[in-house]
Design an enzyme around this catalytic site. Sequence first.
Site, PDB file in Angstrom:
ATOM      1  N   LEU A 199       6.772   2.054  -4.573  1.00  0.00           N
ATOM      2  CA  LEU A 199       7.157   0.654  -4.445  1.00  0.00           C
ATOM      3  C   LEU A 199       6.511   0.140  -3.167  1.00  0.00           C
ATOM      4  O   LEU A 199       6.399   0.872  -2.183  1.00  0.00           O
ATOM      5  CB  LEU A 199       8.677   0.502  -4.349  1.00  0.00           C
ATOM      6  CG  LEU A 199       9.492   0.879  -5.585  1.00  0.00           C
ATOM      7  CD1 LEU A 199      10.979   0.798  -5.273  1.00  0.00           C
ATOM      8  CD2 LEU A 199       9.152  -0.015  -6.752  1.00  0.00           C
ATOM      9  N   ASP A 200       6.098  -1.099  -3.170  1.00  0.00           N
ATOM     10  CA  ASP A 200       5.481  -1.684  -1.992  1.00  0.00           C
ATOM     11  C   ASP A 200       6.436  -1.659  -0.807  1.00  0.00           C
ATOM     12  O   ASP A 200       7.659  -1.616  -0.968  1.00  0.00           O
ATOM     13  CB  ASP A 200       5.048  -3.123  -2.267  1.00  0.00           C
ATOM     14  CG  ASP A 200       3.886  -3.204  -3.248  1.00  0.00           C
ATOM     15  OD1 ASP A 200       3.173  -2.188  -3.401  1.00  0.00           O
ATOM     16  OD2 ASP A 200       3.698  -4.272  -3.843  1.00  0.00           O
ATOM     17  N   HIS A 201       5.858  -1.725   0.365  1.00  0.00           N
ATOM     18  CA  HIS A 201       6.604  -1.691   1.623  1.00  0.00           C
ATOM     19  C   HIS A 201       7.723  -2.733   1.644  1.00  0.00           C
ATOM     20  O   HIS A 201       8.837  -2.448   2.067  1.00  0.00           O
ATOM     21  CB  HIS A 201       5.617  -1.922   2.780  1.00  0.00           C
ATOM     22  CG  HIS A 201       6.259  -2.037   4.115  1.00  0.00           C
ATOM     23  ND1 HIS A 201       6.712  -0.934   4.810  1.00  0.00           N
ATOM     24  CD2 HIS A 201       6.532  -3.112   4.895  1.00  0.00           C
ATOM     25  CE1 HIS A 201       7.239  -1.342   5.959  1.00  0.00           C
ATOM     26  NE2 HIS A 201       7.134  -2.643   6.036  1.00  0.00           N
TER      27      HIS A 201
END
Length: 120
Positions: free
Chosen positions: A75-77
């Site tokens: 998952l993105d930051h």
Amino acid sequence: KTSPKTTNFAPASRISPRSSRTRLPILSYTSSYVCINKPFGISTHHSASSRSRRLVVSTSLKRQLSRKVYPVHRLDHRTSGCLLFAFSSEAAARLQQSLAKGQKEYVALVRGRWPHSETY
């Protein structure tokens, strides 16, 4: 074969004794994988862009569980949500294949009014 037993917590033998570290919420724990609730603002794994960040999920989870973990997806930051980690590269490959067969659904929280009548 029997399916792995699912529990909603990490076994006591796998919990790190260092209470000062941020603990990642565990949603499901089996003999093959762990599912966590990744908080916003933490990178899933080390990368060139995460070098300046102190917390990285893969490292924190490895310390928390005292065992090696293999990310199944990322998952993105700036994204929060469920994140799967396997306990072997073989289990990670099987879970990645299963996820590839499925369909992704994204849910977003919007402040104010959504200007569109339909959903995307």
